[in-house]
Design a protein around this motif. Structure first.
Motif, PDB file in Angstrom:
ATOM      1  N   GLU A  30       0.822  -1.203   0.000  1.00  0.00           N
ATOM      2  CA  GLU A  30       0.000   0.000   0.000  1.00  0.00           C
ATOM      3  C   GLU A  30       0.858   1.255   0.000  1.00  0.00           C
ATOM      4  O   GLU A  30       2.014   1.239   0.440  1.00  0.00           O
ATOM      5  CB  GLU A  30      -0.876   0.048   1.263  1.00  0.00           C
ATOM      6  CG  GLU A  30      -2.164  -0.719   1.197  1.00  0.00           C
ATOM      7  CD  GLU A  30      -3.072  -0.371   2.367  1.00  0.00           C
ATOM      8  OE1 GLU A  30      -4.276  -0.220   2.134  1.00  0.00           O
ATOM      9  OE2 GLU A  30      -2.589  -0.260   3.513  1.00  0.00           O
ATOM     10  N   ASN A 199      -3.557   4.649  -1.363  1.00  0.00           N
ATOM     11  CA  ASN A 199      -4.656   3.701  -1.247  1.00  0.00           C
ATOM     12  C   ASN A 199      -5.590   4.098  -0.107  1.00  0.00           C
ATOM     13  O   ASN A 199      -6.795   3.866  -0.182  1.00  0.00           O
ATOM     14  CB  ASN A 199      -4.121   2.293  -0.986  1.00  0.00           C
ATOM     15  CG  ASN A 199      -3.192   1.816  -2.073  1.00  0.00           C
ATOM     16  OD1 ASN A 199      -1.980   1.761  -1.880  1.00  0.00           O
ATOM     17  ND2 ASN A 199      -3.741   1.475  -3.232  1.00  0.00           N
ATOM     18  N   ARG A 200      -4.990   4.675   0.942  1.00  0.00           N
ATOM     19  CA  ARG A 200      -5.773   5.193   2.066  1.00  0.00           C
ATOM     20  C   ARG A 200      -5.110   6.452   2.596  1.00  0.00           C
ATOM     21  O   ARG A 200      -3.888   6.607   2.502  1.00  0.00           O
ATOM     22  CB  ARG A 200      -5.867   4.170   3.212  1.00  0.00           C
ATOM     23  CG  ARG A 200      -6.884   3.076   2.970  1.00  0.00           C
ATOM     24  CD  ARG A 200      -7.004   2.090   4.107  1.00  0.00           C
ATOM     25  NE  ARG A 200      -5.771   1.359   4.314  1.00  0.00           N
ATOM     26  CZ  ARG A 200      -5.026   1.449   5.402  1.00  0.00           C
ATOM     27  NH1 ARG A 200      -5.388   2.262   6.387  1.00  0.00           N
ATOM     28  NH2 ARG A 200      -3.927   0.738   5.524  1.00  0.00           N
ATOM     29  N   GLU A 216     -10.559   5.692   2.420  1.00  0.00           N
ATOM     30  CA  GLU A 216     -10.048   4.752   1.423  1.00  0.00           C
ATOM     31  C   GLU A 216     -10.223   5.349   0.027  1.00  0.00           C
ATOM     32  O   GLU A 216     -11.299   5.819  -0.333  1.00  0.00           O
ATOM     33  CB  GLU A 216     -10.788   3.417   1.507  1.00  0.00           C
ATOM     34  CG  GLU A 216     -10.239   2.365   0.560  1.00  0.00           C
ATOM     35  CD  GLU A 216     -10.931   1.019   0.710  1.00  0.00           C
ATOM     36  OE1 GLU A 216     -10.610   0.099  -0.055  1.00  0.00           O
ATOM     37  OE2 GLU A 216     -11.795   0.897   1.606  1.00  0.00           O
ATOM     38  N   ILE A 217      -9.124   5.338  -0.741  1.00  0.00           N
ATOM     39  CA  ILE A 217      -9.130   5.922  -2.079  1.00  0.00           C
ATOM     40  C   ILE A 217      -9.201   4.804  -3.117  1.00  0.00           C
ATOM     41  O   ILE A 217      -8.330   3.932  -3.160  1.00  0.00           O
ATOM     42  CB  ILE A 217      -7.859   6.770  -2.333  1.00  0.00           C
ATOM     43  CG1 ILE A 217      -7.639   7.769  -1.193  1.00  0.00           C
ATOM     44  CG2 ILE A 217      -7.946   7.448  -3.687  1.00  0.00           C
ATOM     45  CD1 ILE A 217      -8.725   8.805  -1.059  1.00  0.00           C
ATOM     46  N   LYS A 218     -10.213   4.834  -3.929  1.00  0.00           N
ATOM     47  CA  LYS A 218     -10.363   3.840  -4.996  1.00  0.00           C
ATOM     48  C   LYS A 218     -10.194   4.542  -6.335  1.00  0.00           C
ATOM     49  O   LYS A 218     -11.005   5.379  -6.719  1.00  0.00           O
ATOM     50  CB  LYS A 218     -11.737   3.180  -4.913  1.00  0.00           C
ATOM     51  CG  LYS A 218     -11.954   2.393  -3.628  1.00  0.00           C
ATOM     52  CD  LYS A 218     -13.336   1.765  -3.583  1.00  0.00           C
ATOM     53  CE  LYS A 218     -13.536   0.985  -2.284  1.00  0.00           C
ATOM     54  NZ  LYS A 218     -14.883   0.374  -2.197  1.00  0.00           N
ATOM     55  N   SER A 219      -9.113   4.237  -7.020  1.00  0.00           N
ATOM     56  CA  SER A 219      -8.864   4.867  -8.315  1.00  0.00           C
ATOM     57  C   SER A 219      -8.068   3.924  -9.205  1.00  0.00           C
ATOM     58  O   SER A 219      -7.411   3.000  -8.723  1.00  0.00           O
ATOM     59  CB  SER A 219      -8.095   6.181  -8.150  1.00  0.00           C
ATOM     60  OG  SER A 219      -6.783   5.927  -7.668  1.00  0.00           O
ATOM     61  N   ASP A 220      -8.124   4.164 -10.492  1.00  0.00           N
ATOM     62  CA  ASP A 220      -7.345   3.403 -11.463  1.00  0.00           C
ATOM     63  C   ASP A 220      -6.103   4.214 -11.803  1.00  0.00           C
ATOM     64  O   ASP A 220      -6.170   5.215 -12.513  1.00  0.00           O
ATOM     65  CB  ASP A 220      -8.180   3.162 -12.727  1.00  0.00           C
ATOM     66  CG  ASP A 220      -7.430   2.324 -13.755  1.00  0.00           C
ATOM     67  OD1 ASP A 220      -6.247   2.013 -13.528  1.00  0.00           O
ATOM     68  OD2 ASP A 220      -8.040   1.976 -14.777  1.00  0.00           O
ATOM     69  N   PHE A 227      -8.664  10.645 -13.367  1.00  0.00           N
ATOM     70  CA  PHE A 227      -9.100  10.599 -11.965  1.00  0.00           C
ATOM     71  C   PHE A 227      -8.963  11.961 -11.292  1.00  0.00           C
ATOM     72  O   PHE A 227      -9.835  12.393 -10.532  1.00  0.00           O
ATOM     73  CB  PHE A 227      -8.275   9.549 -11.213  1.00  0.00           C
ATOM     74  CG  PHE A 227      -8.502   9.526  -9.726  1.00  0.00           C
ATOM     75  CD1 PHE A 227      -9.767   9.289  -9.201  1.00  0.00           C
ATOM     76  CD2 PHE A 227      -7.450   9.744  -8.844  1.00  0.00           C
ATOM     77  CE1 PHE A 227      -9.974   9.265  -7.823  1.00  0.00           C
ATOM     78  CE2 PHE A 227      -7.650   9.729  -7.482  1.00  0.00           C
ATOM     79  CZ  PHE A 227      -8.918   9.488  -6.966  1.00  0.00           C
ATOM     80  N   GLU A 232     -15.232  12.015  -8.303  1.00  0.00           N
ATOM     81  CA  GLU A 232     -14.791  11.171  -7.196  1.00  0.00           C
ATOM     82  C   GLU A 232     -13.619  11.812  -6.458  1.00  0.00           C
ATOM     83  O   GLU A 232     -13.567  11.801  -5.218  1.00  0.00           O
ATOM     84  CB  GLU A 232     -14.382   9.784  -7.708  1.00  0.00           C
ATOM     85  CG  GLU A 232     -15.534   8.905  -8.142  1.00  0.00           C
ATOM     86  CD  GLU A 232     -16.048   9.259  -9.533  1.00  0.00           C
ATOM     87  OE1 GLU A 232     -15.434  10.135 -10.208  1.00  0.00           O
ATOM     88  OE2 GLU A 232     -17.063   8.675  -9.940  1.00  0.00           O
ATOM     89  N   TYR A 236     -13.525  12.920  -2.488  1.00  0.00           N
ATOM     90  CA  TYR A 236     -12.503  12.509  -1.514  1.00  0.00           C
ATOM     91  C   TYR A 236     -11.925  13.735  -0.809  1.00  0.00           C
ATOM     92  O   TYR A 236     -11.707  13.740   0.408  1.00  0.00           O
ATOM     93  CB  TYR A 236     -11.374  11.738  -2.202  1.00  0.00           C
ATOM     94  CG  TYR A 236     -11.728  10.335  -2.613  1.00  0.00           C
ATOM     95  CD1 TYR A 236     -12.341   9.452  -1.719  1.00  0.00           C
ATOM     96  CD2 TYR A 236     -11.430   9.874  -3.886  1.00  0.00           C
ATOM     97  CE1 TYR A 236     -12.655   8.157  -2.103  1.00  0.00           C
ATOM     98  CE2 TYR A 236     -11.740   8.579  -4.278  1.00  0.00           C
ATOM     99  CZ  TYR A 236     -12.349   7.730  -3.374  1.00  0.00           C
ATOM    100  OH  TYR A 236     -12.652   6.445  -3.752  1.00  0.00           O
TER     101      TYR A 236
END
Length: 246
Positions: A30, A199-200, A216-220, A227, A232, A236
């Motif tokens: 991470e 990631n967080r 928590e970060i969700k990204s591609d 992004f 999104e 955040y």
């Protein structure tokens, strides 16, 4: 088991409490960021994790083993690159291996392998003052990796860079992190940077609060530019700012 576990860490200097019963974790591979205003104890926390400072209470585990008051188990990079001006780039990168007792020839071979892997073989004989600030930070990050690949602690390493150079090196570090399979704990004042890299994100507000808000970060990461302009990303940022203002 998480790579890093910080349990109930408190730290006071004389009569002032800096950290109060903080607990958090970092999973293997991470990138986790800690954000917060100046003076809330972020660097103090890093010094405890690095074994350079003893907490008033609490414990720190790396791969399930206590590293409290045991320097040398993690890599630690500060804001300045701290490259030695009288040594070449290959000598600077090889330094951690020499300090571990590696023979000079083997240390230089490994350093040059790493430099070549990331496209820096052309500057291996150069000196730090011949390189740009962004290039020096990249070299310093590779040197940090050779101190220990268990856990990388980065204390605002990009804060002195201009906006364009910072963006380039952030994207570069994401690629290095994936390529080398690193685990990184990152301190920053820059909320955008934390969201982009992590990631967080943990939010540290000061000694009066004994828990860390976690986002928590969700990204591609393959589509990082898209992004950064997304709804999104803004959501955040709003969540982190709201946590800081609670």
């Amino acid at each position: 088991m998480p790579k890093l576990v910080v349990e109930h860490i408190s730290k006071s200097f004389e009569y002032k409490k800096i950290l109060n019963d903080l607990s958090f974790y970092v999973e293997k591979n991470e990138i986790v960021s800690i954000v917060g205003p100046s003076g809330v104890g972020k660097s103090t926390l890093f010094n405890i994790i690095a074994g350079l400072l003893v907490p008033s209470q609490g414990e720190v585990y790396l791969d399930g083993k206590s590293i409290l008051n045991k320097p040398g188990n993690v890599s630690y990079m500060l804001q300045k690159d701290l490259l030695l001006p009288y040594k070449t780039i290959e000598q600077n990168v090889a330094l951690p291996l020499l300090l571990k007792g590696c023979h000079q020839k083997q240390a230089l071979i490994r350093a040059n392998e790493l430099l070549k892997e990331f496209g820096f073989e052309a500057v291996n004989k150069s000196y730090p003052d011949e390189l740009s600030g962004g290039m020096r930070q990249r070299i310093a990050l590779l040197r940090t990796y050779l101190f220990s690949d268990n856990l990388i602690l980065l204390d605002e390493p990009f804060s002195a860079l201009d906006t364009f150079t910072k963006a380039e090196i952030q994207s570069w570090y994401l690629k290095v992190h994936r390529s080398l399979g690193l685990t990184t704990l990152f301190i920053t004042h820059d909320i955008d940077e934390a969201i982009k890299l992590s990631n967080r994100v943990y939010v540290l507000k000061g000694s009066q609060v004994n828990s860390l808000a976690s986002v928590e970060i969700k990204s591609d990461f393959k589509r990082i530019d898209k992004f950064l302009l997304s709804r999104e990303f803004l959501n955040y940022k709003k969540e982190i700012i709201a946590s800081l203002n609670k």
